[in-house]
Write a protein that holds these residues in place. Structure first.
Motif, PDB file in Angstrom:
ATOM      1  N   LEU A 276       8.496   6.711 -10.175  1.00  0.00           N
ATOM      2  CA  LEU A 276       9.383   7.882 -10.149  1.00  0.00           C
ATOM      3  C   LEU A 276      10.190   7.980  -8.863  1.00  0.00           C
ATOM      4  CD1 LEU A 276       7.332  10.801 -11.727  1.00  0.00           C
ATOM      5  CD2 LEU A 276       9.352   9.673 -12.619  1.00  0.00           C
ATOM      6  N   LEU A 277       9.649   7.486  -7.768  1.00  0.00           N
ATOM      7  CA  LEU A 277      10.324   7.626  -6.473  1.00  0.00           C
ATOM      8  C   LEU A 277      10.968   6.315  -6.062  1.00  0.00           C
ATOM      9  CD1 LEU A 277       7.817   9.852  -4.504  1.00  0.00           C
ATOM     10  CD2 LEU A 277       9.770  10.517  -5.857  1.00  0.00           C
ATOM     11  N   ARG A 278      11.738   5.735  -6.957  1.00  0.00           N
ATOM     12  CA  ARG A 278      12.359   4.443  -6.651  1.00  0.00           C
ATOM     13  C   ARG A 278      13.258   4.545  -5.426  1.00  0.00           C
ATOM     14  NH1 ARG A 278      14.981   2.377 -11.021  1.00  0.00           N
ATOM     15  NH2 ARG A 278      16.057   1.206  -9.414  1.00  0.00           N
ATOM     16  N   TRP A 279      13.874   5.728  -5.257  1.00  0.00           N
ATOM     17  CA  TRP A 279      14.826   5.869  -4.154  1.00  0.00           C
ATOM     18  C   TRP A 279      14.188   5.751  -2.786  1.00  0.00           C
ATOM     19  CZ3 TRP A 279      13.753  10.300  -1.296  1.00  0.00           C
ATOM     20  CH2 TRP A 279      12.976  11.271  -1.943  1.00  0.00           C
ATOM     21  N   GLY A 280      12.876   6.005  -2.710  1.00  0.00           N
ATOM     22  CA  GLY A 280      12.205   5.873  -1.416  1.00  0.00           C
ATOM     23  C   GLY A 280      11.956   4.418  -1.054  1.00  0.00           C
ATOM     24  N   ASN A 281      12.124   3.515  -2.034  1.00  0.00           N
ATOM     25  CA  ASN A 281      11.701   2.133  -1.820  1.00  0.00           C
ATOM     26  C   ASN A 281      12.740   1.256  -1.144  1.00  0.00           C
ATOM     27  OD1 ASN A 281       9.457   2.957  -3.160  1.00  0.00           O
ATOM     28  ND2 ASN A 281      10.147   2.188  -5.137  1.00  0.00           N
ATOM     29  N   ASP A 282      14.060   1.555  -1.371  1.00  0.00           N
ATOM     30  CA  ASP A 282      15.019   0.686  -0.670  1.00  0.00           C
ATOM     31  C   ASP A 282      15.678   1.369   0.519  1.00  0.00           C
ATOM     32  OD1 ASP A 282      15.945   1.941  -3.017  1.00  0.00           O
ATOM     33  OD2 ASP A 282      17.891   0.976  -2.837  1.00  0.00           O
ATOM     34  N   GLU A 283      14.917   2.258   1.120  1.00  0.00           N
ATOM     35  CA  GLU A 283      15.373   2.868   2.368  1.00  0.00           C
ATOM     36  C   GLU A 283      15.452   1.784   3.436  1.00  0.00           C
ATOM     37  OE1 GLU A 283      15.386   7.217   3.849  1.00  0.00           O
ATOM     38  OE2 GLU A 283      14.588   6.483   1.992  1.00  0.00           O
ATOM     39  N   GLN A 284      16.504   1.873   4.249  1.00  0.00           N
ATOM     40  CA  GLN A 284      16.647   0.879   5.312  1.00  0.00           C
ATOM     41  C   GLN A 284      15.534   1.049   6.330  1.00  0.00           C
ATOM     42  OE1 GLN A 284      20.397   0.966   7.259  1.00  0.00           O
ATOM     43  NE2 GLN A 284      21.240  -0.642   5.995  1.00  0.00           N
ATOM     44  N   GLY A 285      14.788  -0.034   6.534  1.00  0.00           N
ATOM     45  CA  GLY A 285      13.731   0.025   7.530  1.00  0.00           C
ATOM     46  C   GLY A 285      12.581   0.932   7.127  1.00  0.00           C
ATOM     47  N   GLY A 286      12.622   1.463   5.918  1.00  0.00           N
ATOM     48  CA  GLY A 286      11.538   2.308   5.445  1.00  0.00           C
ATOM     49  C   GLY A 286      10.452   1.451   4.839  1.00  0.00           C
ATOM     50  N   ARG A 287       9.606   2.083   4.006  1.00  0.00           N
ATOM     51  CA  ARG A 287       8.578   1.283   3.347  1.00  0.00           C
ATOM     52  C   ARG A 287       9.238   0.376   2.330  1.00  0.00           C
ATOM     53  NH1 ARG A 287       6.634   5.531  -0.774  1.00  0.00           N
ATOM     54  NH2 ARG A 287       8.079   7.187  -0.310  1.00  0.00           N
ATOM     55  N   SER A 288       8.690  -0.796   2.159  1.00  0.00           N
ATOM     56  CA  SER A 288       9.324  -1.725   1.218  1.00  0.00           C
ATOM     57  C   SER A 288       8.271  -2.396   0.366  1.00  0.00           C
ATOM     58  CB  SER A 288      10.118  -2.773   1.975  1.00  0.00           C
ATOM     59  OG  SER A 288       9.291  -3.376   2.944  1.00  0.00           O
TER      60      SER A 288
END
Lengths: 288, 294
Positions: A276-288
């Motif tokens: 559901l939270l796909r948008w949190g996954n390709d954050e720059q330098g975020g969690r990957s």
């Protein structure tokens, strides 16, 4: 230009070494994990079986527990091969499932509304904060008086704990949304419903999910407590009867099973969260 | 309305008449009693339709408060704000604002972000989608349409926010230090980009900044604001054709004069923030600075 780069032998080599490095990292993680488990089992084995320390004298050692667990003909009547074992797991899972789903269905909307609307918060939150600190076990007499049979009181107690954790975190999630996003949405002409459904709900979702993880944890916690008080099946019941009937290896089987099943349910929640939270996954330098 | 969205020529021709903004005898302050701070005092100005007005003033002077009043997030204590003769009563789509801080919705892909205003008012037709696609291509975000804002750099996020505001065709476009915090190179590129986009579809715009060069690069008209309580101290018309460049500005005589005029007006306001001996030091530094520009 991208295509040229991708077919370049250097690029291919770089990609290969990157996969190798990722595999090595995964391997190292598994090794560390196994080492952790090995240490715990070694401690158990040494204290109980080898040194037989005074405080551990009454406990079964790992060899006894696991030979019982994997035995087709268990001495104390419970192992991987007996249908009873799965019956206990199934009962606990069903109770946690029902309670957790109910707590989510009621707690998430209530929490989001409390976070979003000041009026709802003013009405509900003081009562909420008064009821929240009451431990689920304090509700046991009420639960037994209010509900008939054995199932509903157990589910009610499990639900209570999960509900408060879910609602509180959903409220905090709705309140944590950056006010500039709300301003921007208003400015772009969003009405109240659209603001709630497209901004507040998705914006609160990361916190809602951390609330669900907590809620699941406390659901298992109060389930086992409730099953120890009443019930005919379930892992909590299994552990409790293991103690009163002095079938000690069964206690360990129940405990380890609880750990595994509890972990698996929390993995399921994490997978849903990830989807559901796909948008949190390709954050720059975020969690990957 | 749909025709208006789809045919760009018609909308461009229409822009010049929309967005006439009047600020009349405006007063605004915060707090009560002894804590009271007057932020805006008897402020009056007009924004000409189809012109880019740059508001420049010492930082903390109340420019952002004015932007919020125009956007409708705040209500003035006294005075009126009118757009095309109508009073501003609250937030509305006729005035869109690009903030200092990014206000993209991280859970929507970039295209959805750009379409948000149209989605909210149920105006999304094939024409609107095409326009968003064209605008995103135009600002170099074509490849990022289906990515999330988290994957964009700071400059790209700023561009996406501009696209999001522009597709709604606001009568008044308010930009509150939109390029603050970007590195120097990106900032210059964004200024050029913005000037070009403005030339292509002239719409009434208020651009707030603290940077003199940025003001000179972009403005049709510059409003120099006083320090708190804020009002307009000077109004300077920049009748130099676009595109302008920093290099060109150094050579251009008219530009030099305008720069000195803006700098002086701004300086006499900024110096009020210093007191006693530090004012003398600041004044000496300013004289030296003026020598280098003349």
């Amino acid at each position: 230009m991208g295509d040229v780069m991708q077919n370049h032998p250097a690029a291919t080599a770089a990609r290969k070494s990157r996969t190798l490095r990722a595999q090595a990292a995964a391997g190292a993680r598994i090794a560390q994990l196994l080492l952790g488990f090995a240490c715990a089992f070694l401690f158990w084995y040494l204290t109980v079986d080898v040194w037989q320390l005074p405080r551990f004298a009454n406990l079964p050692g790992p060899s006894e527990v696991f030979s019982e667990w994997f035995s087709p003909d268990p001495i104390y009547g419970l192992s991987f091969y007996t249908p009873d074992y799965y019956w206990h797991i199934l009962h606990s899972l069903a109770r946690v499932g029902v309670a957790f789903v109910l707590a989510t269905l009621l707690g998430v909307p209530l929490g989001l509304l409390m976070g979003w609307s000041q009026r709802v918060r003013e009405y509900v939150f003081p009562l909420f904060e008064l009821l929240r600190p009451i431990p689920p076990l304090a509700w046991v007499p009420l639960a037994i008086l209010m509900f008939h049979g054995t199932e509903t009181p157990v589910i009610f107690l499990t639900f209570l704990a999960a509900f408060f954790a879910t609602a509180l975190n959903s409220m905090l999630g709705a309140r944590s949304i950056d006010p500039s996003l709300i301003r921007a949405a208003r400015c772009l002409g969003a009405g109240e419903w659209r603001l709630f459904s497209r901004i507040v709900v998705p914006g609160a979702l990361p916190q809602v999910f951390s609330g669900l993880q907590i809620s699941l944890g406390v659901a298992w916690f109060s389930l086992v407590a409730a099953e120890m008080v009443s019930g005919e099946y379930g892992l909590g019941y299994l552990i409790n009867t293991g103690y009163s009937m002095a079938t000690y290896p069964t206690i360990f089987i129940g405990m380890i099973t609880l750990g595994v099943v509890g972990y698996l349910t929390s993995v399921v929640i994490r997978l849903i969260e990830h989807a559901l939270l796909r948008w949190g996954n390709d954050e720059q330098g975020g969690r990957s | 309305m749909t025709n208006h969205v789809e045919t760009q020529d018609a909308s461009v021709a229409g822009e010049a008449t929309r967005g006439f903004t009047e600020i009349l005898a405006l007063y605004h302050g915060f707090g009560r009693g002894a804590q009271r701070i007057e932020v805006i005092e008897n402020c009056e100005f007009k924004l000409k339709p189809g012109k880019l007005t740059v508001m420049i003033g010492p930082s903390g002077c109340g420019k952002s408060t004015l932007a919020k009043l125009l956007a409708g997030y705040l209500h003035p204590d006294e005075g009126s704000l009118l757009i095309d003769g109508r009073h501003i009563a609250g937030p509305g789509k006729d005035r869109l604002m690009v903030f200092q801080e990014s206000a993209l919705f991280p859970w929507m892909v970039n295209e959805e972000n750009a379409l948000y205003g149209l989605l909210a008012s149920g105006q999304v037709g094939a024409g609107a989608r095409q326009r968003v696609t064209a605008l995103m291509d135009r600002v170099g975000l074509g490849r990022f349409r289906h990515k999330y804002p988290g994957a964009l750099s700071g400059g790209m996020q700023r561009r996406l926010e501009m696209v999001r505001a522009l597709v709604n065709e606001p009568a008044l476009f308010i930009l509150d230090e939109p390029f603050r915090g970007l590195d120097a190179m990106t900032r210059t590129l964004m200024q050029e980009h913005f000037a070009q986009m403005f030339e292509e579809g002239r719409r009434t715009a208020l651009f707030i900044t603290t940077d003199i060069d940025e003001a000179l690069l972009l403005a049709d008209e510059i409003l120099v604001m006083s320090s708190r309580p804020m009002k307009v101290t000077r109004r300077i018309t920049v009748d130099v054709p676009r595109p302008r460049t920093v290099a060109g500005m150094i050579k251009d005589e008219r530009m030099k004069h305008i720069k000195v005029a803006v700098t002086k007006a701004l300086y006499s306001e900024a110096i009020k923030a210093f007191d006693g001996s530090s004012r003398a030091v600041a004044a000496a530094g300013f004289e030296k600075f003026l020598d280098t520009t003349q």
